[in-house]
Design a protein around this motif. Structure first.
Motif, PDB file in Angstrom:
ATOM      1  N   ALA A 196       0.822  -1.212   0.000  1.00 13.59           N
ATOM      2  CA  ALA A 196       0.000   0.000   0.000  1.00 13.59           C
ATOM      3  C   ALA A 196       0.854   1.259   0.000  1.00 13.59           C
ATOM      4  N   MET A 197       1.833   1.299   0.892  1.00 12.69           N
ATOM      5  CA  MET A 197       2.655   2.496   1.021  1.00 12.69           C
ATOM      6  C   MET A 197       3.543   2.704  -0.206  1.00 12.69           C
ATOM      7  N   ARG A 198       4.123   1.644  -0.752  1.00 14.54           N
ATOM      8  CA  ARG A 198       4.958   1.786  -1.941  1.00 14.54           C
ATOM      9  C   ARG A 198       4.140   2.308  -3.119  1.00 14.54           C
ATOM     10  N   HIS A 199       2.901   1.860  -3.218  1.00  9.04           N
ATOM     11  CA  HIS A 199       2.037   2.368  -4.288  1.00  9.04           C
ATOM     12  C   HIS A 199       1.805   3.865  -4.131  1.00  9.04           C
ATOM     13  N   LEU A 200       1.529   4.309  -2.909  1.00  6.91           N
ATOM     14  CA  LEU A 200       1.314   5.739  -2.688  1.00  6.91           C
ATOM     15  C   LEU A 200       2.593   6.531  -2.948  1.00  6.91           C
ATOM     16  N   PHE A 201       3.724   6.014  -2.492  1.00  9.40           N
ATOM     17  CA  PHE A 201       5.004   6.677  -2.767  1.00  9.40           C
ATOM     18  C   PHE A 201       5.244   6.776  -4.274  1.00  9.40           C
ATOM     19  N   ASP A 202       4.999   5.679  -4.988  1.00  9.30           N
ATOM     20  CA  ASP A 202       5.234   5.660  -6.436  1.00  9.30           C
ATOM     21  C   ASP A 202       4.334   6.644  -7.170  1.00  9.30           C
ATOM     22  N   ARG A 203       3.180   6.952  -6.606  1.00  9.92           N
ATOM     23  CA  ARG A 203       2.265   7.921  -7.207  1.00  9.92           C
ATOM     24  C   ARG A 203       2.610   9.351  -6.811  1.00  9.92           C
ATOM     25  N   GLY A 204       3.702   9.513  -6.064  1.00  6.35           N
ATOM     26  CA  GLY A 204       4.159  10.851  -5.705  1.00  6.35           C
ATOM     27  C   GLY A 204       3.618  11.389  -4.397  1.00  6.35           C
ATOM     28  N   HIS A 205       2.880  10.574  -3.652  1.00  9.09           N
ATOM     29  CA  HIS A 205       2.311  11.041  -2.389  1.00  9.09           C
ATOM     30  C   HIS A 205       3.373  11.008  -1.285  1.00  9.09           C
ATOM     31  N   ARG A 206       3.424  12.068  -0.493  1.00 10.37           N
ATOM     32  CA  ARG A 206       4.388  12.150   0.597  1.00 10.37           C
ATOM     33  C   ARG A 206       3.722  12.531   1.923  1.00 10.37           C
ATOM     34  N   ARG A 207       2.623  13.242   1.854  1.00 12.72           N
ATOM     35  CA  ARG A 207       1.921  13.650   3.086  1.00 12.72           C
ATOM     36  C   ARG A 207       0.763  12.673   3.303  1.00 12.72           C
ATOM     37  N   ILE A 208       1.114  11.541   3.889  1.00 13.07           N
ATOM     38  CA  ILE A 208       0.180  10.413   3.997  1.00 13.07           C
ATOM     39  C   ILE A 208      -0.248  10.230   5.444  1.00 13.07           C
ATOM     40  N   VAL A 209      -1.545  10.224   5.683  1.00 12.72           N
ATOM     41  CA  VAL A 209      -2.122   9.969   7.008  1.00 12.72           C
ATOM     42  C   VAL A 209      -2.593   8.518   7.065  1.00 12.72           C
ATOM     43  N   HIS A 210      -2.369   7.882   8.204  1.00 10.01           N
ATOM     44  CA  HIS A 210      -2.879   6.524   8.406  1.00 10.01           C
ATOM     45  C   HIS A 210      -4.002   6.550   9.430  1.00 10.01           C
ATOM     46  N   ILE A 211      -5.142   5.958   9.074  1.00  9.91           N
ATOM     47  CA  ILE A 211      -6.239   5.763  10.035  1.00  9.91           C
ATOM     48  C   ILE A 211      -6.156   4.320  10.497  1.00  9.91           C
ATOM     49  N   SER A 212      -5.845   4.149  11.775  1.00 12.99           N
ATOM     50  CA  SER A 212      -5.546   2.826  12.323  1.00 12.99           C
ATOM     51  C   SER A 212      -6.778   2.189  12.931  1.00 12.99           C
ATOM     52  N   GLY A 213      -6.786   0.865  12.923  1.00 13.47           N
ATOM     53  CA  GLY A 213      -7.800   0.121  13.664  1.00 13.47           C
ATOM     54  C   GLY A 213      -7.499   0.136  15.145  1.00 13.47           C
ATOM     55  N   PRO A 214      -8.294  -0.555  15.959  1.00 13.51           N
ATOM     56  CA  PRO A 214      -8.109  -0.529  17.421  1.00 13.51           C
ATOM     57  C   PRO A 214      -6.804  -1.169  17.855  1.00 13.51           C
ATOM     58  N   SER A 215      -6.265  -0.676  18.962  1.00 11.70           N
ATOM     59  CA  SER A 215      -4.960  -1.149  19.441  1.00 11.70           C
ATOM     60  C   SER A 215      -5.002  -2.590  19.932  1.00 11.70           C
ATOM     61  N   VAL A 216      -6.183  -3.131  20.245  1.00  8.64           N
ATOM     62  CA  VAL A 216      -6.265  -4.521  20.700  1.00  8.64           C
ATOM     63  C   VAL A 216      -6.068  -5.508  19.561  1.00  8.64           C
ATOM     64  N   SER A 217      -6.093  -5.023  18.322  1.00  9.71           N
ATOM     65  CA  SER A 217      -5.940  -5.897  17.161  1.00  9.71           C
ATOM     66  C   SER A 217      -4.472  -6.040  16.802  1.00  9.71           C
ATOM     67  N   GLN A 218      -3.998  -7.285  16.726  1.00  8.84           N
ATOM     68  CA  GLN A 218      -2.629  -7.528  16.276  1.00  8.84           C
ATOM     69  C   GLN A 218      -2.406  -6.988  14.877  1.00  8.84           C
ATOM     70  N   GLU A 219      -3.335  -7.261  13.973  1.00 12.66           N
ATOM     71  CA  GLU A 219      -3.183  -6.837  12.593  1.00 12.66           C
ATOM     72  C   GLU A 219      -3.114  -5.319  12.491  1.00 12.66           C
ATOM     73  N   SER A 220      -3.968  -4.637  13.266  1.00 13.40           N
ATOM     74  CA  SER A 220      -3.947  -3.175  13.277  1.00 13.40           C
ATOM     75  C   SER A 220      -2.608  -2.639  13.736  1.00 13.40           C
ATOM     76  N   GLU A 221      -2.060  -3.235  14.770  1.00 11.46           N
ATOM     77  CA  GLU A 221      -0.786  -2.766  15.306  1.00 11.46           C
ATOM     78  C   GLU A 221       0.354  -2.989  14.322  1.00 11.46           C
ATOM     79  N   VAL A 222       0.335  -4.116  13.596  1.00 15.91           N
ATOM     80  CA  VAL A 222       1.386  -4.364  12.606  1.00 15.91           C
ATOM     81  C   VAL A 222       1.290  -3.343  11.470  1.00 15.91           C
ATOM     82  N   ARG A 223       0.075  -3.048  11.017  1.00 16.45           N
ATOM     83  CA  ARG A 223      -0.088  -2.067   9.943  1.00 16.45           C
ATOM     84  C   ARG A 223       0.373  -0.687  10.398  1.00 16.45           C
TER      85      ARG A 223
END
Length: 351
Positions: A196-223
């Motif tokens: 996901a991030m490499r695609h955004l970088f390749d499209r020229g995006h640099r000011r990228i915000v991440h909306i995260s899932g809940p902290s109790v989720s392992q998958e959310s924390e890894v992302r």
């Protein structure tokens, strides 16, 4: 009155339901209700019974017969939390694969905020129904904490899905003794976030915000952790907004984003991305001309968002099939395939 007794493999008398009742200080009817998952049993009685079962090493006779002789064709499935797309799809994929292979699946659900006693009670109920193995669809760390705090011996294999490899195996020595055979099946969240991030970088995006899932989720924390690392490695400032997987939380986060200072949003799942698209549409923002949006999961509706959503596809049906394959490997004593399942980038119009 005389009762028939059984012995364990060492010649000692195996504990009976009456022994459990005496140790717990309850009636044998209460023990039976706990074993059969009766929700009307009070919590303190349920806790006393599951503790006594663990201390005595009690196994219902049907399960003991399965261990001594033929192999059961029943599998237990424990799910936890809300009916989120990923865990629900994994459970469906597992059930379908199991049915095709000639197994039948017995379901037990945990409350939204599971405690160790809840998981112990679910396992006792499934073991009483002669399951050959148990599958735990773990959506968050609270379920894994409960697994590490078990008081009930589980002498059938346990496979944990939707959890990171290695983290599903409890570290405590007592938990290891109670869970002698555990495996994990997971999708590679680091690879998915990097795509996901490499695609955004390749499209020229640099000011990228991440909306995260809940902290109790392992998958959310890894992302979240992977996003932060990639931003820092690129010399950029990570900005994380908290969500809870729901479109409403994505909408709330989207209303907080200043499109003049942000050029892309990486959402922790597609449902939150839907809320972000709603917020941007209300503000008159054009996606992707004014700001790009990228999700995670590739839910069936993602291709029909306005605009169609670029996202990371997780093959949850394949996850369910891999879970069954892991179950059969443990039950039949064959080597496990412990490689992570690989996600795929799906590029549509939103990014």
């Amino acid at each position: 009155m005389t009762t028939a007794s059984t012995t364990n493999g060492k010649g000692r008398k195996a504990p009976t339901i009456f022994d459990v009742a005496e140790r717990a200080g309850v009636s044998h009817q209460t023990v039976s209700r706990v074993i059969n998952g009766d929700p009307t049993v009070r919590d303190h009685f349920r806790s006393r019974v599951t503790t006594a079962i663990g201390e005595l090493g009690y196994r219902p006779r049907a399960a003991a017969r399965a261990l001594a002789g033929g192999r059961s064709k029943a599998l237990g499935l424990v799910t936890a939390g809300d009916a989120l797309y990923g865990p629900s799809s994994t459970a469906i994929g597992f059930e379908r694969a199991a049915r095709t292979a000639g197994y039948h699946v017995l379901l037990s659900t945990l409350p939204d905020d599971p405690r160790p006693a809840d998981l112990s009670g679910a396992l006792v109920s499934l073991l009483a129904q002669d399951v050959a193995a148990v599958v735990l669809v773990a959506a968050d760390n609270r379920v894994l904490d409960a697994l590490a705090s078990l008081t009930v011996p589980v002498t059938v294999p346990v496979v944990v899905s939707n959890a990171m490899q290695g983290d599903a195996i409890p570290a405590a020595s007592r938990a290891e003794q109670l869970l002698p055979s555990v495996a994990a099946v997971a999708i590679d969240q680091v690879v998915g976030t990097t795509l996901a991030m490499r695609h955004l970088f390749d499209r020229g995006h640099r000011r990228i915000v991440h909306i995260s899932g809940p902290s109790v989720s392992q998958e959310s924390e890894v992302r979240r952790t992977t996003y932060t690392r990639l931003m820092v490695e690129a010399g950029l400032d990570p900005v994380v907004l908290d969500g809870d997987w729901t479109p409403a939380s994505g909408f709330a986060a989207g209303r907080m984003i200043d499109a003049t200072a942000v050029d892309a949003v990486f959402c922790g799942n597609d449902q939150m991305a839907l809320g972000v698209l709603h917020a941007f549409a209300d503000d008159g923002l054009r996606v992707p001309d004014d700001i790009a949006v990228l999700g995670f999961d590739d839910i069936p509706e993602a291709a029909h968002f306005t605009p169609p959503l670029s996202t990371v596809r997780q093959d949850f049906m394949a996850m369910g099939e891999r879970v069954l394959a892991s179950v059969r490997s443990l039950v039949e004593g064959r080597p496990l395939d412990d490689t992570l399942i690989q996600p795929q980038l799906v590029v549509r119009r939103s990014a």
